[in-house]
Design an enzyme around this catalytic site. Structure first.
Site, PDB file in Angstrom:
ATOM      1  N   LYS A 189      10.479   7.517 -14.240  1.00 56.57           N
ATOM      2  CA  LYS A 189      10.923   8.894 -14.001  1.00 56.57           C
ATOM      3  C   LYS A 189      10.248   9.462 -12.756  1.00 56.57           C
ATOM      4  O   LYS A 189      10.905  10.048 -11.889  1.00 56.57           O
ATOM      5  CB  LYS A 189      10.611   9.760 -15.210  1.00 56.57           C
ATOM      6  CG  LYS A 189      10.784  11.263 -14.972  1.00 56.57           C
ATOM      7  CD  LYS A 189      10.112  12.080 -16.062  1.00 56.57           C
ATOM      8  CE  LYS A 189       9.967  13.531 -15.652  1.00 56.57           C
ATOM      9  NZ  LYS A 189       9.221  14.339 -16.643  1.00 56.57           N
ATOM     10  N   LEU A 193       7.355  19.881 -20.813  1.00 57.24           N
ATOM     11  CA  LEU A 193       8.698  19.486 -21.207  1.00 57.24           C
ATOM     12  C   LEU A 193       9.167  18.254 -20.428  1.00 57.24           C
ATOM     13  O   LEU A 193       8.598  17.911 -19.386  1.00 57.24           O
ATOM     14  CB  LEU A 193       9.644  20.665 -20.997  1.00 57.24           C
ATOM     15  CG  LEU A 193       9.267  21.919 -21.814  1.00 57.24           C
ATOM     16  CD1 LEU A 193      10.017  23.150 -21.308  1.00 57.24           C
ATOM     17  CD2 LEU A 193       9.539  21.685 -23.292  1.00 57.24           C
ATOM     18  N   LYS A 207       1.927  15.597  -7.418  1.00 59.59           N
ATOM     19  CA  LYS A 207       2.044  14.700  -8.573  1.00 59.59           C
ATOM     20  C   LYS A 207       2.940  13.507  -8.282  1.00 59.59           C
ATOM     21  O   LYS A 207       2.580  12.354  -8.551  1.00 59.59           O
ATOM     22  CB  LYS A 207       2.590  15.487  -9.770  1.00 59.59           C
ATOM     23  CG  LYS A 207       2.947  14.629 -10.989  1.00 59.59           C
ATOM     24  CD  LYS A 207       1.744  13.911 -11.577  1.00 59.59           C
ATOM     25  CE  LYS A 207       2.138  12.968 -12.704  1.00 59.59           C
ATOM     26  NZ  LYS A 207       2.502  13.669 -13.949  1.00 59.59           N
TER      27      LYS A 207
END
Length: 292
Positions: free
Chosen positions: A244, A65, A169
């Site tokens: 992001k 998502l 990450k």
């Protein structure tokens, strides 16, 4: 083989769900996009009309998502739907560390095991089943998630407790973003100094300046292996997504009181590039802005 719910069939999730179906799993897929659902059907998944329907009797639920708030909302719906206590939650989204920990704690309070398993590799690797998964969770959770993740990737690595997959990450992508900017700068400097791009690549790719951004994802068309640069910077990993991740890294760095000046500068540069309407281009396209 397992019954798996897959929620979120975007650029990454679509290929991942397809690989689970290809591996023989019974994949119940849900997305808000009818086009994404039809692609999932073609790939061997069973499209359903809601996340709750996908999760019914599922042994594992994989989510891919856009942001932490979407993960929390979907998990809240799943808990309300009384999913099986034996169901494993695997979130492959890239979200903030705090949310990853919070949803895992909420899952535990409901008697359910959850792991965070963000990916590295981009759209091509998602389609090819060659992603790298960085997994945060208990040893037992990791052991349960590993065979499912292995059907979608070539490397599945246990990073530590819940939230550490997300930590790995965002730290990795901060490094990637900063390295790509430096790689672009180096090519442009070499060009200004009269050095052919291929010649510079031949030298730097086997010298101390070598990096993944240089040898595996060269930002210059016609140099090195085939990359988005050879396709007018289409596909790959969008600038908006890199931005992001850089923002998530900056947020995490602030909370941890870590000094990340290169990461901060990379975020500023990608923000400028995105503000110029280039958010849909691959992140290596920032060479266009640096060229001026």
């Amino acid at each position: 083989m397992a019954r798996i719910a897959f929620i979120g069939l975007g650029n990454m999730g679509g290929g991942m769900a397809a690989n689970l179906a290809k591996a023989g799993h019974d994949v119940r897929a849900f997305d808000l996009s009818s086009e994404a659902l039809e692609r999932a059907r073609t790939a061997g998944c069973l499209p359903v009309e809601s996340a709750a329907e996908a999760a019914e009797d599922a042994e594992a639920i994989v989510t891919m998502l856009p942001a932490g708030r979407h993960v929390e909302a979907v998990y809240a719906d799943l808990f309300a739907a009384n999913i099986l206590p034996t169901t494993l939650l695997i979130d492959c989204s890239t979200i903030d560390v705090a949310t990853a920990k919070r949803v895992a704690e909420t899952a535990l309070a409901n008697g359910i095991t959850a792991v965070d398993a963000p990916v590295s590799g981009g759209i091509g690797a998602a389609n090819a089943g060659t992603l790298t998964f960085m997994v945060g969770g208990t040893d037992a959770g990791f052991a349960e998630a590993k065979p499912i993740l292995a059907a979608m990737g070539q490397a599945v690595i246990h990073a530590g407790g819940n939230g550490t997959g997300q930590a790995a990450k965002i730290a990795n992508n901060m490094l990637l973003g900063a390295t790509m900017v430096a790689t672009c700068e180096a090519f442009l400097l070499a060009e200004k100094l009269g050095l052919d791009a291929q010649t510079f690549y031949d030298i730097s790719s086997v010298s101390s300046g070598q990096s993944w951004s240089m040898t595996r994802y060269c930002p210059v068309p016609g140099v090195g292996p085939d990359t988005p640069a050879d396709h007018e910077y289409q596909g790959g990993f969008a600038t908006a997504l890199m931005l992001k991740d850089l923002k998530l890294a900056a947020e995490a760095a602030s909370g941890a009181r870590a000094d990340t000046p290169m990461g901060t500068k990379a975020a500023e540069l990608y923000q400028r590039f995105a503000d110029d309407g280039q958010g849909g281009l691959d992140f290596s396209a920032i060479i266009k802005m640096l060229r001026g």
